[in-house]
Design an enzyme around this catalytic site. Structure first.
Site: not given
Length: 438
Positions: A209, A416, A385
């Site tokens: 991320s 995620h 996600d």
């Protein structure tokens, strides 16, 4: 300047955000400042009380140890039977960043200095390096056992990197940063430090991320560093946020200027630190009960991303709560909100027309040039996600200067935080990314 909020839902979200994020300044502890880089090394000894107990196996997997909820990163590493080191790196603007190192695997010996293959792991928004070690077969341990020299990074402002050579975290100036500074100042300092310590010319980089955000910023603003990275593995990279359906974007991003204004007004400097009132309350009274976890007790990481608990052992949730969210600056969350509102782009922090003109020489924030990212990049992404949406991943694929492969996780419900906490993460992700490493 005054701000008006006319949307009832927006008012409610603003109030809820303030309640959940409010952090009094007297919670911050002043720590000794200094410019010297420090390092502490421990083998697998009795420096810390072992966190290990009798191993219990449930349906073929190891049950998480609940005591790890109250241990720090080095205590968990030590309790799992691995050697560790702690290092401090000073960024170019004075932030003291704490790195944790696992130089080799369990039961193995230190390899010769110049034969080690360093791999650096960088966590995402509101996290710390513990996300790489909480699973029984976590990525950091998987890599160490595979023969790699593992380095774990901590972003400025989180639990482990809340220091500066001259500023105190109780000062507002300390928190004047976003992920722009993390990529521009922190990652270059870390790359040079790790290579200096290991004696190599190249290292591998794995980010999740925001850890990918930081890397792409670094290589865009400092393209000469591409030659120091042999492979970059991007897990759920957060770059363009235009198609994100995560609650943090959809419900809070439109009110980011108002929220930041109120935060500045009442003196809130840290966004979601682990020691906030709400997080302490949740850690104390919330267990792994599924109903509570989906309502009052849901961790900010999951509520912000819109993740469910697909393929996550519920016994791991109290341990995740013990460490996360680990905090960041308000500006970091605002920067993501700005990118979401701006559409399918990847731009620098927007300070407003006048400040932008002073900083960038133009009234609007410039975009990062992703074509300058010439390192070998491999992307792993999930179909479910909500933060790093598949459409935004597809956009990123067209912008990178040297994308080698883009791998969709075969589980259609993969989201995620599955990359970090799912029981199938080793089989579906970790075992598949290792062959891409040198």
């Amino acid at each position: 300047m005054t701000y008006k909020i006319t949307n009832t839902c927006g008012c409610f979200l603003l109030m809820l955000t303030l309640i959940c994020n409010y952090q009094c300044s007297d919670v911050f502890v002043t720590q000794p400042n200094g410019t010297a880089v420090t390092a502490h090394t421990w083998e697998r000894t009795g420096n810390f009380r072992s966190a290990r107990e009798k191993r219990l196996y449930v349906q073929g997997r190891t049950r998480p140890n609940p005591k790890e909820a109250s241990l720090n990163t080095v205590q968990i590493i030590n309790g799992r039977g691995y050697p560790f080191e702690t290092h401090s790196v000073i960024s170019y603007d004075g932030y003291v960043l704490e790195l944790h190192r696992i130089p080799y695997g369990k039961g193995k010996k230190m390899a010769p200095k110049f034969s080690r293959r360093p791999v650096f792991l960088q966590h995402g928004l509101m996290g710390s390096d513990n996300v790489w070690i909480l699973l029984p077969d976590a990525l950091a341990f998987t890599l160490a056992d595979a023969g790699y020299d593992v380095w774990l990074g901590n972003a400025r402002g989180n639990t482990y990197s809340r220091r500066h050579v001259s500023l105190d975290p109780s000062q507002e100036e300390y928190w004047n940063f976003s992920f722009d500074e993390m990529g521009n100042y922190d990652i270059p300092a870390i790359i040079n430090f790790v290579l200096s310590k290991t004696g190599g010319r190249q290292m591998s980089y794995i980010g999740h991320s925001m850890g990918c955000t930081m890397f792409f910023i670094c290589m865009s603003l400092h393209p000469e560093l591409n030659e120091k990275i042999d492979v970059m593995i991007a897990l759920a990279p957060a770059v363009s946020m235009a198609k994100s359906t995560a609650p943090l974007m959809v419900k809070q991003a439109p009110f980011a200027p108002q929220i930041k204004f109120v935060f500045d007004l009442i003196g809130v400097r840290a966004y979601q630190p682990v020691d906030s009132f709400w997080n302490n309350l949740r850690k104390q009274y919330c267990g792994p009960h599924l109903f509570l976890r989906y309502s009052l007790c849901q961790n900010t990481l999951f509520s912000s991303s819109g993740d469910d608990y697909h393929s996550i052992d519920l016994n791991l949730l109290p341990i995740i709560d013990g460490h996360n969210p680990a905090g960041t600056s308000v500006n970091t969350a605002v920067h993501y909100a700005q990118n979401y509102i701006a559409g399918q782009t990847f731009q620098r922090f927007d300070f407003g027309r006048q400040e932008n003109l002073l900083r960038y020489g133009q009234t609007t924030p410039p975009t990062y040039d992703l074509s300058k990212v010439t390192s070998n990049v491999f992307i792993f992404w999930g179909q479910n996600d909500k933060v790093s949406a598949p459409q935004d991943i597809a956009w990123l694929e067209t912008k990178l200067g040297n994308l080698r492969n883009s791998i969709m996780i075969e589980d259609p419900l993969w989201n995620h935080f599955s990359f970090l906490f799912a029981t199938d993460a080793k089989r579906l992700v970790y075992d598949k990314l290792i062959p891409f490493l040198p």
